[in-house]
Design a protein around this motif. Structure first.
Motif, PDB file in Angstrom:
ATOM      1  N   PHE A   1      36.118  56.581  -2.515  1.00 11.86           N
ATOM      2  CA  PHE A   1      36.307  55.914  -3.681  1.00 11.86           C
ATOM      3  C   PHE A   1      38.341  55.059  -3.552  1.00 11.86           C
ATOM      4  CE2 PHE A   1      35.938  53.622  -8.228  1.00 11.86           C
ATOM      5  CZ  PHE A   1      34.703  52.837  -8.200  1.00 11.86           C
ATOM      6  N   ASN A   2      39.387  54.802  -4.216  1.00  9.05           N
ATOM      7  CA  ASN A   2      40.342  54.007  -4.058  1.00  9.05           C
ATOM      8  C   ASN A   2      41.268  53.687  -5.226  1.00  9.05           C
ATOM      9  OD1 ASN A   2      40.496  51.236  -4.259  1.00  9.05           O
ATOM     10  ND2 ASN A   2      40.378  50.953  -2.542  1.00  9.05           N
ATOM     11  N   ASP A   3      42.239  54.141  -5.566  1.00  7.97           N
ATOM     12  CA  ASP A   3      42.829  54.103  -6.708  1.00  7.97           C
ATOM     13  C   ASP A   3      42.526  52.117  -7.389  1.00  7.97           C
ATOM     14  OD1 ASP A   3      44.676  52.359  -5.034  1.00  7.97           O
ATOM     15  OD2 ASP A   3      46.027  53.239  -4.884  1.00  7.97           O
ATOM     16  N   LEU A   4      42.735  50.795  -6.377  1.00 11.09           N
ATOM     17  CA  LEU A   4      42.469  49.898  -6.841  1.00 11.09           C
ATOM     18  C   LEU A   4      40.887  49.468  -6.877  1.00 11.09           C
ATOM     19  CD1 LEU A   4      43.248  47.769  -7.968  1.00 11.09           C
ATOM     20  CD2 LEU A   4      42.771  46.075  -4.817  1.00 11.09           C
ATOM     21  N   MET A   5      39.898  50.481  -6.785  1.00 12.56           N
ATOM     22  CA  MET A   5      38.814  50.756  -7.218  1.00 12.56           C
ATOM     23  C   MET A   5      38.258  50.809  -8.600  1.00 12.56           C
ATOM     24  SD  MET A   5      36.866  51.436  -3.159  1.00 12.56           S
ATOM     25  CE  MET A   5      35.371  50.947  -3.860  1.00 12.56           C
ATOM     26  N   ALA A   6      38.822  52.153  -8.471  1.00 14.03           N
ATOM     27  CA  ALA A   6      39.227  52.746  -9.773  1.00 14.03           C
ATOM     28  C   ALA A   6      39.326  52.238 -11.436  1.00 14.03           C
ATOM     29  CB  ALA A   6      39.902  54.412  -9.815  1.00 14.03           C
ATOM     30  N   TRP A   7      41.002  51.658 -11.042  1.00  7.36           N
ATOM     31  CA  TRP A   7      41.602  50.743 -11.905  1.00  7.36           C
ATOM     32  C   TRP A   7      40.252  49.882 -12.403  1.00  7.36           C
ATOM     33  CZ3 TRP A   7      41.965  45.373 -10.789  1.00  7.36           C
ATOM     34  CH2 TRP A   7      42.437  45.103 -12.190  1.00  7.36           C
ATOM     35  N   ASN A   8      39.672  49.081 -11.505  1.00  6.49           N
ATOM     36  CA  ASN A   8      38.674  47.744 -11.362  1.00  6.49           C
ATOM     37  C   ASN A   8      37.915  48.604 -12.284  1.00  6.49           C
ATOM     38  OD1 ASN A   8      38.034  44.954 -11.273  1.00  6.49           O
ATOM     39  ND2 ASN A   8      35.953  45.957 -10.220  1.00  6.49           N
ATOM     40  N   ALA A   9      37.720  49.768 -12.590  1.00  8.01           N
ATOM     41  CA  ALA A   9      36.609  50.095 -13.496  1.00  8.01           C
ATOM     42  C   ALA A   9      36.669  50.615 -14.799  1.00  8.01           C
ATOM     43  CB  ALA A   9      35.765  51.715 -12.689  1.00  8.01           C
ATOM     44  N   ASP A  10      38.158  51.111 -14.595  1.00 14.29           N
ATOM     45  CA  ASP A  10      38.422  50.871 -16.103  1.00 14.29           C
ATOM     46  C   ASP A  10      38.585  49.480 -16.907  1.00 14.29           C
ATOM     47  OD1 ASP A  10      39.969  52.809 -18.401  1.00 14.29           O
ATOM     48  OD2 ASP A  10      41.542  53.588 -16.763  1.00 14.29           O
ATOM     49  N   ALA A  11      37.477  49.301 -17.494  1.00 14.23           N
ATOM     50  CA  ALA A  11      37.542  48.064 -17.853  1.00 14.23           C
ATOM     51  C   ALA A  11      38.362  47.636 -19.196  1.00 14.23           C
ATOM     52  CB  ALA A  11      36.408  47.508 -18.082  1.00 14.23           C
ATOM     53  N   THR A  12      38.555  46.648 -20.346  1.00 12.99           N
ATOM     54  CA  THR A  12      39.234  46.329 -21.016  1.00 12.99           C
ATOM     55  C   THR A  12      37.813  45.477 -22.329  1.00 12.99           C
ATOM     56  OG1 THR A  12      40.799  45.065 -20.638  1.00 12.99           O
ATOM     57  CG2 THR A  12      41.494  47.122 -21.039  1.00 12.99           C
ATOM     58  N   ARG A  13      38.189  45.554 -23.178  1.00 13.22           N
ATOM     59  CA  ARG A  13      37.663  44.430 -24.487  1.00 13.22           C
ATOM     60  C   ARG A  13      38.410  43.380 -24.481  1.00 13.22           C
ATOM     61  NH1 ARG A  13      35.941  49.568 -26.029  1.00 13.22           N
ATOM     62  NH2 ARG A  13      37.519  50.029 -27.100  1.00 13.22           N
ATOM     63  N   MET A  14      37.815  42.363 -25.277  1.00 12.92           N
ATOM     64  CA  MET A  14      38.167  41.063 -25.755  1.00 12.92           C
ATOM     65  C   MET A  14      38.703  41.188 -27.231  1.00 12.92           C
ATOM     66  SD  MET A  14      40.600  39.363 -22.736  1.00 12.92           S
ATOM     67  CE  MET A  14      40.677  41.213 -22.347  1.00 12.92           C
ATOM     68  N   PRO A  15      39.273  40.875 -28.297  1.00  9.96           N
ATOM     69  CA  PRO A  15      39.351  40.362 -28.725  1.00  9.96           C
ATOM     70  C   PRO A  15      38.287  39.656 -29.873  1.00  9.96           C
ATOM     71  CG  PRO A  15      41.017  41.027 -29.363  1.00  9.96           C
ATOM     72  CD  PRO A  15      40.805  40.625 -27.746  1.00  9.96           C
ATOM     73  N   PHE A  16      37.653  38.967 -30.448  1.00 15.87           N
ATOM     74  CA  PHE A  16      36.625  37.618 -30.503  1.00 15.87           C
ATOM     75  C   PHE A  16      37.468  37.313 -30.912  1.00 15.87           C
ATOM     76  CE2 PHE A  16      34.978  34.836 -34.412  1.00 15.87           C
ATOM     77  CZ  PHE A  16      33.893  34.567 -33.901  1.00 15.87           C
ATOM     78  N   ARG A  17      38.537  36.647 -31.858  1.00 15.74           N
ATOM     79  CA  ARG A  17      40.220  35.479 -31.972  1.00 15.74           C
ATOM     80  C   ARG A  17      39.548  34.646 -31.044  1.00 15.74           C
ATOM     81  NH1 ARG A  17      42.921  33.975 -37.555  1.00 15.74           N
ATOM     82  NH2 ARG A  17      43.626  32.166 -36.817  1.00 15.74           N
ATOM     83  N   MET A  18      41.000  36.023 -30.831  1.00  6.15           N
ATOM     84  CA  MET A  18      42.031  35.582 -29.272  1.00  6.15           C
ATOM     85  C   MET A  18      40.911  35.217 -27.568  1.00  6.15           C
ATOM     86  SD  MET A  18      42.587  35.996 -25.991  1.00  6.15           S
ATOM     87  CE  MET A  18      41.995  37.849 -25.882  1.00  6.15           C
ATOM     88  N   HIS A  19      40.008  35.515 -27.908  1.00  2.63           N
ATOM     89  CA  HIS A  19      39.178  35.203 -26.725  1.00  2.63           C
ATOM     90  C   HIS A  19      38.336  33.901 -27.327  1.00  2.63           C
ATOM     91  CE1 HIS A  19      37.634  35.472 -22.658  1.00  2.63           C
ATOM     92  NE2 HIS A  19      36.507  35.680 -22.946  1.00  2.63           N
ATOM     93  N   THR A  20      38.316  33.582 -27.973  1.00  4.79           N
ATOM     94  CA  THR A  20      37.544  32.138 -28.679  1.00  4.79           C
ATOM     95  C   THR A  20      38.332  31.048 -28.351  1.00  4.79           C
ATOM     96  OG1 THR A  20      35.976  33.347 -30.034  1.00  4.79           O
ATOM     97  CG2 THR A  20      36.240  31.126 -30.184  1.00  4.79           C
ATOM     98  N   GLU A  21      40.098  31.005 -29.014  1.00  3.99           N
ATOM     99  CA  GLU A  21      40.837  30.665 -28.819  1.00  3.99           C
ATOM    100  C   GLU A  21      40.906  29.936 -27.472  1.00  3.99           C
ATOM    101  OE1 GLU A  21      42.723  31.748 -32.898  1.00  3.99           O
ATOM    102  OE2 GLU A  21      43.863  32.204 -31.046  1.00  3.99           O
TER     103      GLU A  21
ATOM    104  N   ALA B   1      39.457  60.827 -10.000  1.00  9.60           N
ATOM    105  CA  ALA B   1      40.630  60.823  -9.263  1.00  9.60           C
ATOM    106  C   ALA B   1      41.926  60.607  -9.029  1.00  9.60           C
ATOM    107  CB  ALA B   1      39.936  61.313  -7.733  1.00  9.60           C
ATOM    108  N   PHE B   2      41.106  59.396 -10.301  1.00 13.80           N
ATOM    109  CA  PHE B   2      42.555  58.584 -10.518  1.00 13.80           C
ATOM    110  C   PHE B   2      42.778  58.439 -11.890  1.00 13.80           C
ATOM    111  CE2 PHE B   2      40.380  57.796  -6.400  1.00 13.80           C
ATOM    112  CZ  PHE B   2      41.378  57.858  -5.967  1.00 13.80           C
ATOM    113  N   THR B   3      43.706  59.687 -12.656  1.00 14.13           N
ATOM    114  CA  THR B   3      44.004  59.108 -13.981  1.00 14.13           C
ATOM    115  C   THR B   3      45.436  59.218 -14.038  1.00 14.13           C
ATOM    116  OG1 THR B   3      42.384  61.489 -13.622  1.00 14.13           O
ATOM    117  CG2 THR B   3      43.538  60.889 -16.022  1.00 14.13           C
ATOM    118  N   PRO B   4      45.207  57.940 -14.728  1.00 15.91           N
ATOM    119  CA  PRO B   4      46.655  57.262 -15.322  1.00 15.91           C
ATOM    120  C   PRO B   4      47.536  58.334 -15.546  1.00 15.91           C
ATOM    121  CG  PRO B   4      45.166  56.112 -16.432  1.00 15.91           C
ATOM    122  CD  PRO B   4      44.000  56.895 -15.652  1.00 15.91           C
ATOM    123  N   GLY B   5      49.126  58.517 -15.149  1.00 18.13           N
ATOM    124  CA  GLY B   5      49.617  59.805 -15.919  1.00 18.13           C
ATOM    125  C   GLY B   5      49.552  60.885 -14.995  1.00 18.13           C
TER     126      GLY B   5
END
Length: 580
Positions: free
Chosen positions: A409-429, A197-201
């Motif tokens: 569900f609310n918009d903040l909960m939906a956003w919280n479930a829309d996770a991202t990844r961390m690049p290996f080098r950046m996250h290590t540094e 129910a909470f789609t970006p755009g």
């Protein structure tokens, strides 16, 4: 496998070790067995050699048994006015209902709380144990106890029993359906029920705007003006790449972006790409150059000669601080002010996330990322859930699977479930340089090959901390005033890391209406320690957003006609926000 010449490329022996650690990490949820063992040994050996502490623990155990015996006798005699042995912590709502105050459930609750208190005494205050190992030992004991709380089992939870009787078991049927749905979605890699129910755009991230710039790491969104005139200085928002940017542009009523635009500001937003294995070699400095510097260049093309109010959220604020510290040396002077939202620059007191930050744990985590080229979203979510397992795991299990109560569900909960990844080098540094070694606060972090110091920031700073933030504790955020040599306005608002920032006017949360404290420290003012600042700074009711808008306006020029829109590559929210 990493390509030859990449940041991850190592000797054959190193590759074998990393592969072994990565395989083990899949069995331990990313926790280093060595780190946990060292903490347990440090605690247990020092406790074994501390007869005084041991004697005090024995005395405490006997005293607690006596208190519990008194309470149990009162229950047996039917005394309704007797005082409990111990009360739960204010944030612990597991035993909040009246059903827990009657035996036998009151006995189970009291026994658990007394046991919990004793183990906190046992794992803390042992002479000789390192501070880090003490926190790990206390955390591990709390995790095990939370797992065994009487509230987690249907037969010992009076709330579950009462609902089951009243509903004829319908709550358990709903709970099984919720559980089956969650398992099916987890196996299929689908987001939780309700997120559709909470789609970006479409329903969130709908503030009108255009993507005016794109590179391999960011899309830059310029939002359309909604007022006849605007302040001449634009605002650049640098969100965290741990999360999708649209937490600051959720539904129209709680969108920070929309409120800024309606207040007469020209707003630009960075939307980070969700990295893949191909991005494993992107480092922390790449995020500065391809992110902040590239965005500033694109803004300069649209609004030449305008100084920028830069705003960074969470790790985006930490990145902004590195760019701000380097600014005086490069002589470009493109910033009018800096706003740091729940962003740390000193990581010495970085909250419970430091439980997972030591050499052993970081080596284990690095090898886990090495295998795939990034930190997976599930691994990151698991770490945050462990920090608040009572709220995010066990209480949720009781509510949704035993009581059958699935909250809307609310918009903040939906956003919280829309996770991202961390690049290996950046996250290590990031974890090694900032979290573990505290390089930014101590003047060792390098930008363009030279070390930078936060005291070189010369433009005004507005820093926001939130009262219950477990990711960026407010006392840690507050240190920006200690590390810089400029005017700093510090604002402390109610709420946590996310809900405290998304605090639009009229907002009513679980704790009621919002409030905040705010005070400005000039370069000549005497430093006030956090607790003294808290005691001396008056509380204001309502959202902190209008106070920030007024601060920005006071450091901006007189309103002018809106600037032109940059070249339109796509309509907001762009394509990177949809990256999975």
């Amino acid at each position: 496998m990493p390509r030859v010449g990449s940041f991850a490329a190592r000797t054959v022996a190193d590759v074998v070790d990393r592969a072994s650690h990565a395989a083990a990490a899949r069995l331990t949820a990313g926790l280093s067995p060595a780190a946990l063992t060292l903490a347990a040994l440090d605690w247990s050996l020092h406790l074994a050699s501390s007869p005084g502490k041991t004697m005090s623990l024995v005395e405490s155990a006997w005293r607690k048994q006596a208190e519990f015996g008194r309470f149990a006798l009162g229950c047996a005699l039917g005394r309704s006015d007797q005082q409990a042995c111990i009360e739960p912590a204010p944030q612990d709502r597991r035993f909040a209902s009246a059903d827990w105050r009657a035996p036998p459930y009151s006995l189970a609750a009291q026994a658990f709380l007394l046991t919990e208190q004793w183990w906190k005494e046992a794992t803390t205050g042992v002479r000789g144990v390192s501070a880090h190992h003490e926190r790990v030992a206390e955390f591990a004991a709390r995790q095990l106890l939370d797992m065994m709380a009487p509230s987690n089992f249907p037969a010992s939870n009076p709330d579950v029993i009462r609902h089951t009787i009243e509903e004829g078991g319908a709550n358990l049927k709903r709970g099984m359906e919720n559980f089956a749905d969650d398992v099916a979605r987890a196996i299929g890699g689908q987001p939780p029920s309700g997120t559709e129910a909470f789609t970006p755009g479409r329903t969130v991230a709908v503030t009108p705007g255009k993507v005016i710039f794109r590179n391999r790491l960011i899309e830059l969104i310029q939002y359309e003006p909604s007022t006849a005139t605007v302040r001449p200085e634009p605002i650049l928002i640098v969100p965290a790449w741990i999360m999708k940017y649209y937490i600051l542009d959720l539904s129209p009523e709680n969108s920070m972006v929309r409120h800024l635009v309606d207040a007469g500001f020209t707003v630009f937003m960075i939307s980070w790409k969700n990295p893949t294995e191909e991005d494993r070699d992107l480092g922390f400095e790449d995020y500065r150059t391809l992110g902040i510097e590239a965005a500033l260049d694109a803004i300069e093309a649209v609004m030449p000669g305008r100084r920028v109010h830069a705003t960074g959220y969470c790790i985006g604020g930490t990145l902004l601080a590195t760019a701000a510290a380097a600014e005086p040396a490069n002589g470009r002077g493109r910033f009018a002010s800096h706003t740091f939202l729940a962003a740390q620059t000193d990581f010495h007191e970085a909250g419970e996330l430091t439980l997972f930050i030591d050499e052993s744990q970081l080596a284990f985590l690095e090898d886990m990322m090495w295998e795939r080229g990034f930190l997976d979203t599930k691994q990151m979510a698991g770490a945050f859930q462990m920090l608040r397992s009572n709220d995010l795991v066990w209480s949720r299990m009781v509510r949704e699977y035993m009581l059958g109560d699935r909250p809307a569900f609310n918009d903040l909960m939906a956003w919280n479930a829309d996770a991202t990844r961390m690049p290996f080098r950046m996250h290590t540094e990031y974890l090694k340089g900032l979290f573990l070694h505290n390089d930014l606060a101590e003047g060792r972090h390098r930008v363009d090959g030279r070390a930078v110091a936060l005291e070189d920031i010369k433009v005004p700073i507005f820093a926001v901390g939130t009262e219950t933030d477990h990711v960026a504790p407010w006392r840690s955020v507050y240190k920006i005033g200690l590390l810089t040599d400029t005017e700093v306005t510090f604002l402390l608002t109610s709420g946590g890391h996310n809900a405290g920032i998304v605090s639009e006017p009229g907002h009513v949360g679980r704790g009621g209406r919002r409030h905040y404290r705010m005070a400005t420290k000039s370069r000549d003012d005497i430093y006030a320690e956090p607790d003294r600042w808290l005691e001396e700074t008056p509380t204001a009711e309502g959202s902190w957003w209008p106070a920030w808008f007024a601060w920005l306006a006071a450091r901006s020029g007189e309103p002018v006609p809106p600037p032109p829109m940059g070249p339109a590559l796509a309509a907001a929210p762009g394509s990177y926000v949809h990256g999975e």
